[in-house]
Design an enzyme around this catalytic site. Structure first.
Site, PDB file in Angstrom:
ATOM      1  N   HIS A 119     -36.554 -16.428  -2.697  1.00 57.50           N
ATOM      2  CA  HIS A 119     -37.278 -15.182  -2.534  1.00 57.50           C
ATOM      3  C   HIS A 119     -38.788 -15.419  -3.221  1.00 57.50           C
ATOM      4  O   HIS A 119     -39.482 -14.661  -3.533  1.00 57.50           O
ATOM      5  CB  HIS A 119     -36.776 -14.011  -3.335  1.00 57.50           C
ATOM      6  CG  HIS A 119     -35.740 -13.381  -2.355  1.00 57.50           C
ATOM      7  ND1 HIS A 119     -34.925 -12.223  -2.692  1.00 57.50           N
ATOM      8  CD2 HIS A 119     -35.143 -14.094  -1.190  1.00 57.50           C
ATOM      9  CE1 HIS A 119     -34.047 -12.032  -1.915  1.00 57.50           C
ATOM     10  NE2 HIS A 119     -34.200 -12.825  -0.901  1.00 57.50           N
ATOM     11  N   CYS A 167     -30.473 -17.995   2.353  1.00 56.03           N
ATOM     12  CA  CYS A 167     -31.241 -16.885   2.489  1.00 56.03           C
ATOM     13  C   CYS A 167     -31.925 -16.638   3.880  1.00 56.03           C
ATOM     14  O   CYS A 167     -32.200 -17.510   4.540  1.00 56.03           O
ATOM     15  CB  CYS A 167     -32.540 -17.235   1.510  1.00 56.03           C
ATOM     16  SG  CYS A 167     -33.470 -15.509   1.324  1.00 56.03           S
ATOM     17  N   ARG A 224     -26.413  -1.997  -7.942  1.00 50.16           N
ATOM     18  CA  ARG A 224     -27.772  -2.248  -7.505  1.00 50.16           C
ATOM     19  C   ARG A 224     -28.997  -0.918  -7.585  1.00 50.16           C
ATOM     20  O   ARG A 224     -29.809  -0.991  -8.220  1.00 50.16           O
ATOM     21  CB  ARG A 224     -27.889  -2.539  -6.110  1.00 50.16           C
ATOM     22  CG  ARG A 224     -29.364  -2.952  -5.430  1.00 50.16           C
ATOM     23  CD  ARG A 224     -29.332  -2.970  -3.675  1.00 50.16           C
ATOM     24  NE  ARG A 224     -30.498  -3.095  -3.368  1.00 50.16           N
ATOM     25  CZ  ARG A 224     -30.935  -3.560  -1.957  1.00 50.16           C
ATOM     26  NH1 ARG A 224     -29.949  -3.808  -1.279  1.00 50.16           N
ATOM     27  NH2 ARG A 224     -32.111  -3.587  -1.774  1.00 50.16           N
ATOM     28  N   ASN A 271     -26.460 -12.792  -3.709  1.00 54.41           N
ATOM     29  CA  ASN A 271     -27.735 -12.764  -4.477  1.00 54.41           C
ATOM     30  C   ASN A 271     -27.580 -12.659  -5.953  1.00 54.41           C
ATOM     31  O   ASN A 271     -26.501 -12.058  -6.304  1.00 54.41           O
ATOM     32  CB  ASN A 271     -28.482 -11.703  -3.916  1.00 54.41           C
ATOM     33  CG  ASN A 271     -29.343 -11.681  -2.709  1.00 54.41           C
ATOM     34  OD1 ASN A 271     -29.904 -12.873  -2.754  1.00 54.41           O
ATOM     35  ND2 ASN A 271     -29.515 -10.796  -1.827  1.00 54.41           N
ATOM     36  N   TYR A 290     -41.481 -11.542   0.035  1.00 57.21           N
ATOM     37  CA  TYR A 290     -41.173 -11.109  -1.215  1.00 57.21           C
ATOM     38  C   TYR A 290     -42.272 -11.388  -2.417  1.00 57.21           C
ATOM     39  O   TYR A 290     -42.419 -10.947  -3.461  1.00 57.21           O
ATOM     40  CB  TYR A 290     -39.896 -11.934  -1.607  1.00 57.21           C
ATOM     41  CG  TYR A 290     -38.496 -10.912  -1.069  1.00 57.21           C
ATOM     42  CD1 TYR A 290     -37.873 -10.247  -2.045  1.00 57.21           C
ATOM     43  CD2 TYR A 290     -38.012 -11.491  -0.030  1.00 57.21           C
ATOM     44  CE1 TYR A 290     -36.692  -9.439  -1.378  1.00 57.21           C
ATOM     45  CE2 TYR A 290     -37.162 -10.780   0.684  1.00 57.21           C
ATOM     46  CZ  TYR A 290     -36.372 -10.012  -0.080  1.00 57.21           C
ATOM     47  OH  TYR A 290     -35.296  -9.224   0.073  1.00 57.21           O
TER      48      TYR A 290
END
Length: 440
Positions: free
Chosen positions: A201, A171, A96, A150, A255
């Site tokens: 998102h 989510c 990430r 994710n 988001y």
């Protein structure tokens, strides 16, 4: 389903797992769990053993007789499972952080589920998920896979399009929105119906019903006055452009600020990266503190500090989803599932994130009013990005990857894209073997 449920958690070394344990304990009368299997990979061995210790202490404190098993053997953990919670992170936090740094290097927003980072995460994660699904088909074909790995929408779409596994994506963003709305209305969550629609998102609250009235305009007024509890704790405070929010007739999830306020957010991220670090780096430091707490043999409850993680309420939602399916509760939840006409203008077989009634047969999505044409076009664009990303993740087709990324508003195109894409593949090649032929 049989009595004495077997629950399997993949990626159980996650810092979120204590919340999952807490949710299962709360629902002990609804979910007769006999076995809880915690599975991870070699790199997560230390963490999953720490989690197992805390889980056993929490279960003992609750006076429950749930057998907790820890293993690195996924097939053993999956055999005869009733529910599988998928919460692994392919490449761990290091991947990430790399995604965030590469994106920022090329002048793009660095985020794990959006833009270039979301693409990279999907390409690492989808092949592993499909391997897991082959094992589910062989070892526990009647099990439900609850996916909150994710990027949840794309991973769930890959499962529903390419396997026979019964899967629902989850989510925490709509859960946080619903809790925030209940706070603003000073009522219990069960007293409101919030209807959301979009893709993971990338959702909007379309209706907020309380006592027979739609309270959406009132909630918008509260948000514009600076009172906005609908935003996850991992997102720094920000203000929506007032005129935009006033005239939308719906409330965007947090988001969507990446798309409505791109330049502002990019500048903010660049400042953070040069200060305390990218979000991934902040999370890594936070996880170190959390696991120090989890290791304490006197700790036998979910630590309060966990609420500072961005995924707050993920696990709570997973437990409620399990109970709703097992008990045919017909609860309204916000999930990732097949569109099947729920959102007009999107393909029936694509995965959308919508409010749905949860039954023993899975989610029955609630049809939503047509989106305004400009929002629908944006949604169609992003869904095409997701569809092509899933195809690229499976095939290793770099041209499909390019086509996907060109569509995404958060991705810079031209020579910058080519350089960023090749660096992303090169840096992730251990987790993206489907692209290995490009590096020879």
């Amino acid at each position: 389903m049989k009595n004495g449920l077997k629950i399997t958690v993949i990626g159980a070394g996650s810092s979120y797992t204590p919340e999952l344990i807490e949710g299962l304990i709360k629902r002990a009368e609804e979910l007769p769990i006999a076995q809880l299997w915690l599975v991870d990979i070699e790199e997560g061995k230390e963490k999953v053993n720490i989690i197992a210790g805390l889980a056993r202490r929490m279960i003992e404190k609750a006076g429950l007789a749930i057998q907790v098993e820890v293993t690195l053997d996924r097939r053993l953990a999956l055999k005869d499972a009733d529910f599988i919670c998928s919460q692994f992170r392919a490449g761990c936090l290091e991947a990430r952080i790399r995604d965030e740094r590469i994106s920022l290097k090329y002048g793009m927003i660095g985020q794990e589920t959006n833009g270039l980072g979301g693409f990279a995460n999907a390409c690492r994660t989808i092949p592993i998920t499909l391997e897991i699904c082959k094992e589910i088909e062989a070892l526990c074909p009647d099990a439900w896979l609850l996916n909150f790995t994710n990027p949840s929408g794309m991973v769930t779409e890959a499962v529903l399009k390419h396997t026979k596994v019964k899967a629902v994506g989850l989510c925490n963003v709509p859960v946080i929105m619903q809790k925030g709305i209940a706070e603003l209305l000073a009522c219990d969550e069960q007293e409101i119906i919030m209807q959301v629609a979009g893709i993971n998102h990338f959702i909007w609250a379309r209706q907020i019903l309380h006592n027979g009235k739609n309270k959406l305009d009132y909630i918008v007024e509260q948000i514009l006055s600076g009172n906005d509890p609908l935003v996850p704790s991992n997102i720094p405070a920000f203000a929506w452009p007032a005129e935009l929010l006033k005239n939308m007739g719906m409330i965007p999830c947090a988001y969507l600020r990446y798309y409505y306020m791109s330049q502002d957010i990019l500048e903010q991220e660049l400042g953070e990266a040069n200060g305390e670090g990218t979000r991934g780096e902040v999370v890594k430091a936070m996880e170190k503190r959390l696991f120090a707490i989890y290791s304490d043999p006197t700790v036998n409850t979910k630590p309060k500090e966990l609420e500072k993680r961005g995924g707050q309420y993920y696990s709570e939602a997973a437990c409620e989803l399990m109970s709703s399916i097992y008990n045919d509760k017909r609860t309204i939840m916000h999930v990732n599932t097949r569109n099947n006409g729920t959102i007009a203008g999107l393909a029936d077989d694509c995965v959308v994130e919508v409010s749905a009634i949860i039954t023993k047969s899975g989610p029955l999505p609630l049809n939503v009013a047509p989106f305004p044409s400009d929002t629908l076009r944006l949604l169609q664009l992003m869904k095409e990005f997701e569809t092509l990303t899933v195809e690229a993740a499976i095939s290793g087709d770099l041209n499909k990857a390019r086509r996907a990324l060109i569509l995404n508003p958060l991705v810079n195109t031209g020579s910058v894209l080519e350089a960023a894409l090749l660096e992303t593949v090169r840096e992730n090649i251990d987790f993206m073997p489907q692209f290995a032929h490009l590096l020879h």
